[in-house]
Scaffold this motif. Structure first.
Motif, PDB file in Angstrom:
ATOM      1  N   ALA A 132     -38.174  -4.321 -19.749  1.00  0.00           N
ATOM      2  CA  ALA A 132     -39.026  -3.202 -19.331  1.00  0.00           C
ATOM      3  C   ALA A 132     -38.854  -2.965 -17.835  1.00  0.00           C
ATOM      4  O   ALA A 132     -38.856  -3.908 -17.038  1.00  0.00           O
ATOM      5  CB  ALA A 132     -40.496  -3.482 -19.644  1.00  0.00           C
ATOM      6  N   VAL A 133     -38.698  -1.695 -17.456  1.00  0.00           N
ATOM      7  CA  VAL A 133     -38.513  -1.296 -16.051  1.00  0.00           C
ATOM      8  C   VAL A 133     -39.554  -0.242 -15.710  1.00  0.00           C
ATOM      9  O   VAL A 133     -39.766   0.705 -16.481  1.00  0.00           O
ATOM     10  CB  VAL A 133     -37.085  -0.745 -15.811  1.00  0.00           C
ATOM     11  CG1 VAL A 133     -36.946  -0.223 -14.384  1.00  0.00           C
ATOM     12  CG2 VAL A 133     -36.047  -1.818 -16.097  1.00  0.00           C
ATOM     13  N   ASN A 134     -40.188  -0.380 -14.539  1.00  0.00           N
ATOM     14  CA  ASN A 134     -41.164   0.603 -14.077  1.00  0.00           C
ATOM     15  C   ASN A 134     -40.468   1.810 -13.470  1.00  0.00           C
ATOM     16  O   ASN A 134     -39.457   1.672 -12.781  1.00  0.00           O
ATOM     17  CB  ASN A 134     -42.098  -0.017 -13.028  1.00  0.00           C
ATOM     18  CG  ASN A 134     -43.069  -0.982 -13.650  1.00  0.00           C
ATOM     19  OD1 ASN A 134     -44.070  -0.579 -14.223  1.00  0.00           O
ATOM     20  ND2 ASN A 134     -42.761  -2.263 -13.544  1.00  0.00           N
ATOM     21  N   LEU A 135     -41.037   3.003 -13.711  1.00  0.00           N
ATOM     22  CA  LEU A 135     -40.458   4.243 -13.196  1.00  0.00           C
ATOM     23  C   LEU A 135     -41.389   4.912 -12.195  1.00  0.00           C
ATOM     24  O   LEU A 135     -42.611   4.829 -12.307  1.00  0.00           O
ATOM     25  CB  LEU A 135     -40.181   5.226 -14.336  1.00  0.00           C
ATOM     26  CG  LEU A 135     -39.041   4.907 -15.287  1.00  0.00           C
ATOM     27  CD1 LEU A 135     -38.832   6.073 -16.240  1.00  0.00           C
ATOM     28  CD2 LEU A 135     -37.752   4.618 -14.525  1.00  0.00           C
ATOM     29  N   SER A 136     -40.775   5.616 -11.232  1.00  0.00           N
ATOM     30  CA  SER A 136     -41.525   6.458 -10.300  1.00  0.00           C
ATOM     31  C   SER A 136     -41.672   7.853 -10.884  1.00  0.00           C
ATOM     32  O   SER A 136     -40.842   8.313 -11.684  1.00  0.00           O
ATOM     33  CB  SER A 136     -40.798   6.544  -8.956  1.00  0.00           C
ATOM     34  OG  SER A 136     -41.294   7.615  -8.176  1.00  0.00           O
ATOM     35  N   THR A 137     -42.731   8.557 -10.471  1.00  0.00           N
ATOM     36  CA  THR A 137     -42.934   9.922 -10.960  1.00  0.00           C
ATOM     37  C   THR A 137     -41.818  10.855 -10.528  1.00  0.00           C
ATOM     38  O   THR A 137     -41.519  11.829 -11.200  1.00  0.00           O
ATOM     39  CB  THR A 137     -44.293  10.468 -10.466  1.00  0.00           C
ATOM     40  OG1 THR A 137     -44.507  11.748 -11.033  1.00  0.00           O
ATOM     41  CG2 THR A 137     -44.322  10.589  -8.952  1.00  0.00           C
ATOM     42  N   ARG A 138     -41.180  10.553  -9.375  1.00  0.00           N
ATOM     43  CA  ARG A 138     -40.073  11.418  -8.925  1.00  0.00           C
ATOM     44  C   ARG A 138     -38.914  11.383  -9.917  1.00  0.00           C
ATOM     45  O   ARG A 138     -38.186  12.368 -10.064  1.00  0.00           O
ATOM     46  CB  ARG A 138     -39.595  10.989  -7.537  1.00  0.00           C
ATOM     47  CG  ARG A 138     -40.596  11.302  -6.425  1.00  0.00           C
ATOM     48  CD  ARG A 138     -40.111  10.760  -5.090  1.00  0.00           C
ATOM     49  NE  ARG A 138     -38.937  11.473  -4.630  1.00  0.00           N
ATOM     50  CZ  ARG A 138     -38.972  12.495  -3.796  1.00  0.00           C
ATOM     51  NH1 ARG A 138     -40.130  12.951  -3.363  1.00  0.00           N
ATOM     52  NH2 ARG A 138     -37.868  13.087  -3.384  1.00  0.00           N
ATOM     53  N   CYS A 139     -38.739  10.253 -10.612  1.00  0.00           N
ATOM     54  CA  CYS A 139     -37.691  10.177 -11.627  1.00  0.00           C
ATOM     55  C   CYS A 139     -38.023  11.088 -12.804  1.00  0.00           C
ATOM     56  O   CYS A 139     -37.144  11.770 -13.342  1.00  0.00           O
ATOM     57  CB  CYS A 139     -37.517   8.744 -12.100  1.00  0.00           C
ATOM     58  SG  CYS A 139     -36.960   7.600 -10.812  1.00  0.00           S
ATOM     59  N   LEU A 140     -39.311  11.108 -13.200  1.00  0.00           N
ATOM     60  CA  LEU A 140     -39.715  11.927 -14.340  1.00  0.00           C
ATOM     61  C   LEU A 140     -39.683  13.413 -14.015  1.00  0.00           C
ATOM     62  O   LEU A 140     -39.703  14.248 -14.911  1.00  0.00           O
ATOM     63  CB  LEU A 140     -41.122  11.533 -14.792  1.00  0.00           C
ATOM     64  CG  LEU A 140     -41.271  10.097 -15.309  1.00  0.00           C
ATOM     65  CD1 LEU A 140     -42.697   9.858 -15.760  1.00  0.00           C
ATOM     66  CD2 LEU A 140     -40.306   9.838 -16.452  1.00  0.00           C
TER      67      LEU A 140
ATOM     68  N   GLY B 100     -32.376  15.716 -14.915  1.00  0.00           N
ATOM     69  CA  GLY B 100     -31.154  15.010 -15.299  1.00  0.00           C
ATOM     70  C   GLY B 100     -31.315  13.509 -15.401  1.00  0.00           C
ATOM     71  O   GLY B 100     -30.335  12.791 -15.624  1.00  0.00           O
ATOM     72  N   PHE B 101     -32.551  13.016 -15.253  1.00  0.00           N
ATOM     73  CA  PHE B 101     -32.755  11.566 -15.230  1.00  0.00           C
ATOM     74  C   PHE B 101     -32.420  10.927 -16.585  1.00  0.00           C
ATOM     75  O   PHE B 101     -31.791   9.865 -16.644  1.00  0.00           O
ATOM     76  CB  PHE B 101     -34.197  11.247 -14.831  1.00  0.00           C
ATOM     77  CG  PHE B 101     -34.513   9.784 -14.863  1.00  0.00           C
ATOM     78  CD1 PHE B 101     -33.992   8.931 -13.912  1.00  0.00           C
ATOM     79  CD2 PHE B 101     -35.327   9.261 -15.868  1.00  0.00           C
ATOM     80  CE1 PHE B 101     -34.281   7.573 -13.941  1.00  0.00           C
ATOM     81  CE2 PHE B 101     -35.619   7.903 -15.896  1.00  0.00           C
ATOM     82  CZ  PHE B 101     -35.091   7.060 -14.932  1.00  0.00           C
TER      83      PHE B 101
ATOM     84  N   VAL C  69     -44.401   3.814 -17.386  1.00  0.00           N
ATOM     85  CA  VAL C  69     -44.907   4.812 -16.433  1.00  0.00           C
ATOM     86  C   VAL C  69     -46.425   4.694 -16.382  1.00  0.00           C
ATOM     87  O   VAL C  69     -47.062   4.376 -17.385  1.00  0.00           O
ATOM     88  CB  VAL C  69     -44.501   6.244 -16.840  1.00  0.00           C
ATOM     89  CG1 VAL C  69     -43.007   6.417 -16.788  1.00  0.00           C
ATOM     90  CG2 VAL C  69     -45.018   6.584 -18.231  1.00  0.00           C
ATOM     91  N   THR C  70     -46.997   4.934 -15.217  1.00  0.00           N
ATOM     92  CA  THR C  70     -48.455   4.900 -15.113  1.00  0.00           C
ATOM     93  C   THR C  70     -49.022   6.244 -15.525  1.00  0.00           C
ATOM     94  O   THR C  70     -48.415   7.288 -15.297  1.00  0.00           O
ATOM     95  CB  THR C  70     -48.903   4.588 -13.677  1.00  0.00           C
ATOM     96  OG1 THR C  70     -48.416   5.604 -12.809  1.00  0.00           O
ATOM     97  CG2 THR C  70     -48.384   3.235 -13.229  1.00  0.00           C
TER      98      THR C  70
ATOM     99  N   LEU D 240     -32.644   3.581  -5.510  1.00  0.00           N
ATOM    100  CA  LEU D 240     -33.333   2.315  -5.747  1.00  0.00           C
ATOM    101  C   LEU D 240     -33.593   2.116  -7.239  1.00  0.00           C
ATOM    102  O   LEU D 240     -33.385   1.022  -7.777  1.00  0.00           O
ATOM    103  CB  LEU D 240     -34.650   2.281  -4.963  1.00  0.00           C
ATOM    104  CG  LEU D 240     -35.471   0.993  -5.097  1.00  0.00           C
ATOM    105  CD1 LEU D 240     -34.690  -0.194  -4.550  1.00  0.00           C
ATOM    106  CD2 LEU D 240     -36.810   1.125  -4.381  1.00  0.00           C
ATOM    107  N   THR D 241     -34.050   3.169  -7.933  1.00  0.00           N
ATOM    108  CA  THR D 241     -34.279   3.079  -9.376  1.00  0.00           C
ATOM    109  C   THR D 241     -32.971   2.792 -10.113  1.00  0.00           C
ATOM    110  O   THR D 241     -32.925   1.989 -11.047  1.00  0.00           O
ATOM    111  CB  THR D 241     -34.906   4.386  -9.889  1.00  0.00           C
ATOM    112  OG1 THR D 241     -36.136   4.620  -9.198  1.00  0.00           O
ATOM    113  CG2 THR D 241     -35.184   4.303 -11.375  1.00  0.00           C
ATOM    114  N   THR D 242     -31.898   3.456  -9.684  1.00  0.00           N
ATOM    115  CA  THR D 242     -30.592   3.221 -10.306  1.00  0.00           C
ATOM    116  C   THR D 242     -30.172   1.769 -10.146  1.00  0.00           C
ATOM    117  O   THR D 242     -29.675   1.136 -11.092  1.00  0.00           O
ATOM    118  CB  THR D 242     -29.539   4.149  -9.685  1.00  0.00           C
ATOM    119  OG1 THR D 242     -29.887   5.511  -9.964  1.00  0.00           O
ATOM    120  CG2 THR D 242     -28.165   3.866 -10.255  1.00  0.00           C
TER     121      THR D 242
END
Length: 757
Positions: A587-595, A599-600, A622-623, A562-564
């Motif tokens: 600007a795009v919001n990121l999930s913590t799982r991406c961080l 390899g992200f 990121v929040t 989904l992030t991709t």
């Protein structure tokens, strides 16, 4: 004369003794009555606790059957069978087929954390195709080829598709927990298999025990205690001889005295699809029997003293029972009835004169944030103010109860659906004005769900569950009030279907899109960038709010594709704008799982190269609370992104737990102040101070500041006065598709300043 005086004395003594005996008899009767009432109260409490245990067990079985039904129809398993090649070849090849199977099995563990530790997919030959233990897929070499030796194997294959077989308890060779298991049949492409997962017996243990209360699950055949609040769950269990009268009796439900304990019991008998024959037993120390044998009285003074003591004890007993009753049926903070008393009154309303009864559940959105940011004391003050407003808004004859941390229920005996909706509107309207908590002004967002009996349920538990389902739908659809719809009450099944629909949506080009909201420089009024916001247009359900699917998606591996997809759409659009001569940062919001994915960063730079876009035109938000979840792992990914030229921003600043030490370590260039503070700054001194402090802090650290949620000129002017850099909100423009944004941009670039829309 003397004789007459003697007669008078004897008559007086006789009258006194008779009166005293009457008093003692009255006291004895009162004490016996009090004891009977206490025993009745204990029996009621035991029966209520037993009902909750049985309801919890049945609720799990219902959810398990629903999950099995979804799994049996899951394309992950059927697609594996339909793919060409042998099972072994497909297993050794790995790839998307096997990865989807493992993801489907692994999602069960995230759906029931602490309850399901192992899940597997087994071919009818007895060979394992896939197994996931505590979230970790097994290597092909570790898969068993002899699963047909297990007790669940043959009975499961004997059932038609969609049916569930629940095996007797055993010790899991993978998790070493004592478990039972659920199995269901999958058929596709001429193949037959089994989806099987284990449920830890220990997860059925009652969590809280008070006053010597204990809850047990007992095997009806052997008498072994499988789960007990007082002992550790083991395969061997233990035999409790005091339960023999229950096991060997003729009744499947009742209350009895077993030795020194009073026990309520209910049988959960085995069926064609369930090998477990259990008794649920809830017990507590029994009150003593009988009555004291006589009173040793040496004189009238001693008798009166004893009588006074008995009277005081009786009064104290009544008061004690009243306090116990109140503490068991009323919420200590708000003084409102609790779930137990609400259930009792709801049952009376449903089975009274045959009229309808409406149940409303009101949920306060974001109450956890109030507790986390302001502390539990101010959170309790907010709840008491909410209670006062709701109590003033409910009609006469209604019962308002607190049934959760931030959930309130209202029972309306005899109310029709239209009347219930009107009351729900009044309740939510009463919560619209801001709450003043100390120096802070708080806005409370609320939703309400409605269920009306007997149409939506003929018993309290069903009506409560359906009202909660309606509330969940109100939250997902971002509506204030929603009435129960049987077709939407899917619980865990709904979440699985939502994820399956989203997975299919990612395989199309027309469901997932982005809207863009401008970010405006407060000094010059010029456009300085946009924020990309995801939109999902479901072909059947229509527009689905991000709050309804993003939190569910973040708990699964589906968040990565989904992030991709979001990054690909955003970068493609930014590249199109650049070709037209406009360098507009996105600007795009990121999930913590991406961080947490090492390899992200490399994946993001590959996407930038593919679209021929410089890193400076991408900003990732990121929040702070997400970064604080695992700061060390997140920092390495953030530094890699920053070092490659991507700008980073802290989103929703002020709502998390970011300490100064970590804020200085984060390689970010921007802070975004949460809209809940920005929107309140013109009317709340506390919010204004917070925004001013955040701007000053950011500037002292060399960071730019973006204020979200700017909806009027007064707020924009206040932000310019404190030297805030950038603004974003409905005052300038709502989020819009790329085509609408292009027209908006063309209009405003011809203007000297940005007009409000």
């Amino acid at each position: 004369m003397t004789r007459r005086a003697g007669i008078s004395r004897h008559a007086f003594a006789a009258i006194f003794l008779i009166g005293l005996l009457v008093l003692i008899s009255s006291v004895a009767a009162s004490v016996r009555t009090a004891r009977r009432e206490r025993i009745a109260a204990q029996d009621h409490a035991l029966d209520v606790t037993l009902g909750r245990q049985a309801e919890s067990l049945e609720h799990y079985f219902e959810r398990a059957r629903a999950i099995d039904a979804v799994l049996a129809a899951s394309p992950a398993f059927s697609d594996f069978y339909r793919a060409p090649g042998t099972n072994q070849a497909k297993i050794e090849a790995g790839g998307p087929l096997l990865r989807r199977v493992n993801q489907s099995l692994g999602y069960l563990e995230t759906l029931f954390p602490g309850r399901i530790g192992e899940a597997c997919f087994i071919d009818s030959s007895g060979a394992e195709i896939a197994r996931v233990v505590n979230g970790v897929p097994a290597a092909p070499a570790d898969l068993s080829q002899e699963e047909d030796d297990n007790a669940f194997f043959a009975p499961t294959l004997a059932l038609p598709p969609g049916q569930v077989y629940q095996a007797k308890e055993y010790e899991s060779p993978d998790t070493h927990n004592v478990v039972i298991s659920n199995s269901t049949v999958v058929t596709a492409g001429g193949h037959t298999g089994i989806v099987h997962y284990e449920i830890a017996l220990d997860s059925f243990r009652m969590t809280a025990t008070t006053g010597g209360l204990s809850a047990s699950i007992v095997d009806a055949g052997t008498g072994r205690v499988l789960v007990d609040t007082r002992t550790v769950t083991t395969l061997a269990g233990r035999t409790d001889q005091t339960l023999a009268p229950v096991l060997h009796g003729t009744r499947d439900h009742g209350i009895t005295t077993l030795g020194a304990r009073r026990a309520a019991y209910q049988r959960v008998a085995a069926t064609g699809g369930n090998a477990n024959d259990w008794y649920l037993v809830v017990s507590a120390p029994a009150y003593g029997r009988g009555w004291t044998r006589g009173l040793s009285v040496g004189s009238i003074a001693l008798l009166l003293g004893a009588l006074l003591t008995l009277l005081l004890s009786t009064v104290s007993g009544w008061r004690y029972l009243a306090s116990v009753r109140r503490s068991a049926t009323y919420d200590a903070l708000t003084g409102l009835p609790n779930r137990s008393l609400l259930t009792e009154r709801l049952g009376a309303a449903l089975h009274g004169d045959g009229r309808s009864a409406a149940l409303l559940i009101v949920d306060l959105r974001g109450f956890k944030d109030v507790n986390d940011l302001l502390g539990h004391r101010l959170g309790d003050l907010l709840l008491t103010q909410v209670t006062q407003r709701l109590s003033a808004a409910v009609p006469a004859g209604a019962t308002i109860a607190r049934i959760g941390a931030d959930d309130f229920a209202v029972l309306l005996p005899g109310a029709a659906p239209a009347a219930a909706r009107a009351v729900a509107g009044d309740l939510l309207q009463s919560l619209v004005p801001a709450f003043r908590i100390g120096e802070v002004s708080l806005k409370v967002e609320a939703h309400a769900g409605i269920a009306v009996g007997p149409d939506h349920g003929t018993d309290p538990c069903t009506l409560l569950r359906h009202a909660e389902a309606a509330l969940q739908l109100a939250v997902e659809k971002v509506t204030e009030v929603h009435e129960y719809e049987p077709g939407h009450d899917r619980g865990a099944t709904h979440r699985l279907e939502l994820l399956a629909d989203l997975s299919r949506a990612l395989e199309t080009d027309d469901q997932i899109s982005l809207h863009y909201q401008p970010k405006i420089d407060l000094g010059s009024g010029r456009l300085v960038g946009v924020e990309a916001l995801i939109r999902w247009d479901h072909p059947v359900r229509g527009r689905i709010a991000p709050d309804a699917f993003i939190p569910v998606t973040e708990s699964t591996s589906l968040i990565h594709p989904l992030t991709t997809r979001v990054l690909e759409i955003a970068l493609r659009q930014a590249a199109a704008w650049q070709r037209e001569g406009a360098d507009i940062p996105v600007a795009v919001n990121l999930s913590t799982r991406c961080l947490l994915d090492a390899g992200f960063a490399g994946h993001v730079f590959d996407l930038l190269r593919h679209h021929g876009l410089p890193a400076s035109l991408l900003k990732l938000e990121v929040t702070e609370s997400l970064v604080m979840a695992d700061p060390e792992r997140c920092l390495s990914v953030l530094h890699a992104l920053h070092d490659g030229g991507i700008r980073l921003s802290i989103d929703d600043f002020g709502t998390g737990y970011c300490s100064m030490s970590y804020l200085q370590r984060l390689p970010v260039g921007e802070l975004k102040i949460d809209k809940s503070f920005v929107q309140g700054m013109t009317g709340s001194h506390g919010d204004a101070v917070l925004v001013r402090t955040a701007v000053s802090l950011a500037h002292s650290l060399g960071l730019e500041v973006v204020a979200e949620g700017v909806e009027d000129e007064a707020t924009a002017a206040a932000l310019r006065e404190i030297n805030c850099d950038t603004a974003q909100g409905y005052y300038y423009a709502r989020p819009m598709p790329a085509g609408d944004f292009d027209r908006w941009h063309a209009d405003v670039t011809r203007a000297v300043t940005i007009p409000a829309t």
